[in-house]
Design an enzyme around this catalytic site. Structure first.
Site, PDB file in Angstrom:
ATOM      1  N   VAL A  61       0.843  -1.194   0.000  1.00  0.00           N
ATOM      2  CA  VAL A  61       0.000   0.000   0.000  1.00  0.00           C
ATOM      3  C   VAL A  61       0.880   1.247   0.000  1.00  0.00           C
ATOM      4  CG1 VAL A  61      -1.717   1.284   1.348  1.00  0.00           C
ATOM      5  CG2 VAL A  61      -1.778  -1.198   1.329  1.00  0.00           C
ATOM      6  N   CYS A  62       0.427   2.277  -0.717  1.00  0.00           N
ATOM      7  CA  CYS A  62       1.075   3.590  -0.653  1.00  0.00           C
ATOM      8  C   CYS A  62      -0.016   4.648  -0.781  1.00  0.00           C
ATOM      9  CB  CYS A  62       2.152   3.742  -1.732  1.00  0.00           C
ATOM     10  SG  CYS A  62       1.515   3.858  -3.406  1.00  0.00           S
ATOM     11  N   ARG A  63       0.339   5.852  -1.156  1.00  0.00           N
ATOM     12  CA  ARG A  63      -0.645   6.938  -1.255  1.00  0.00           C
ATOM     13  C   ARG A  63      -1.603   6.734  -2.418  1.00  0.00           C
ATOM     14  NH1 ARG A  63      -0.657  11.504  -4.199  1.00  0.00           N
ATOM     15  NH2 ARG A  63      -2.055  13.138  -3.501  1.00  0.00           N
TER      16      ARG A  63
END
Length: 97
Positions: A61-63
Site C-alpha cells: 500500500v502507498c498513497r
C-alpha cells in the site's frame, strides 16, 4: 502482478489475518494507516526484505498505488507472493489507525 481493490482488501481485513506493508514515508503514515499495517518506506524495502517471510502473502500500500506497484515488482522479483492495492490510501474508505 496481482492487484486488489481497496474494497476487496477491506473485506479481507474482516475475515483473514493478512499482511499489509505500507511503503509510504513515515511522515505520511502519521496521517493514518490501515490497522496492523507495517511501515517500510519504499527506499528501505530492499534492505529490509530479510524481515519478510516468503511463505506469506503481502499486500503493498502507498498513497496512490505507484510506489506500492514498484514495491510489489521488487518483492515479486525476489520470490515473494505480493498484491498491489490499486488506488492506494487515496481510495481507502476503511478503518485507519
Amino acid at each position: 502482478m496481482k492487484e486488489i481493490t481497496p474494497k476487496e482488501m477491506e473485506s479481507l481485513l474482516k475475515k483473514e489475518n493478512i499482511h499489509v506493508i505500507d511503503v509510504r514515508e513515515t511522515e505520511e503514515v502519521k496521517a493514518g494507516k490501515i490497522p496492523d499495517a507495517v511501515n517500510i518506506p519504499l527506499g528501505l524495502l530492499e534492505f529490509r526484505m530479510h524481515e519478510l517471510d516468503k511463505a506469506k502473502e503481502y499486500i503493498m500500500v502507498c498513497r496512490s498505488g505507484g510506489r506500492s506497484f514498484k514495491a510489489s515488482q521488487l518483492l515479486e522479483n525476489h520470490g515473494f507472493k505480493v498484491f498491489n492495492m490499486a488506488g492506494g490510501m487515496l481510495e481507502w474508505d476503511g478503518p485507519t489507525e
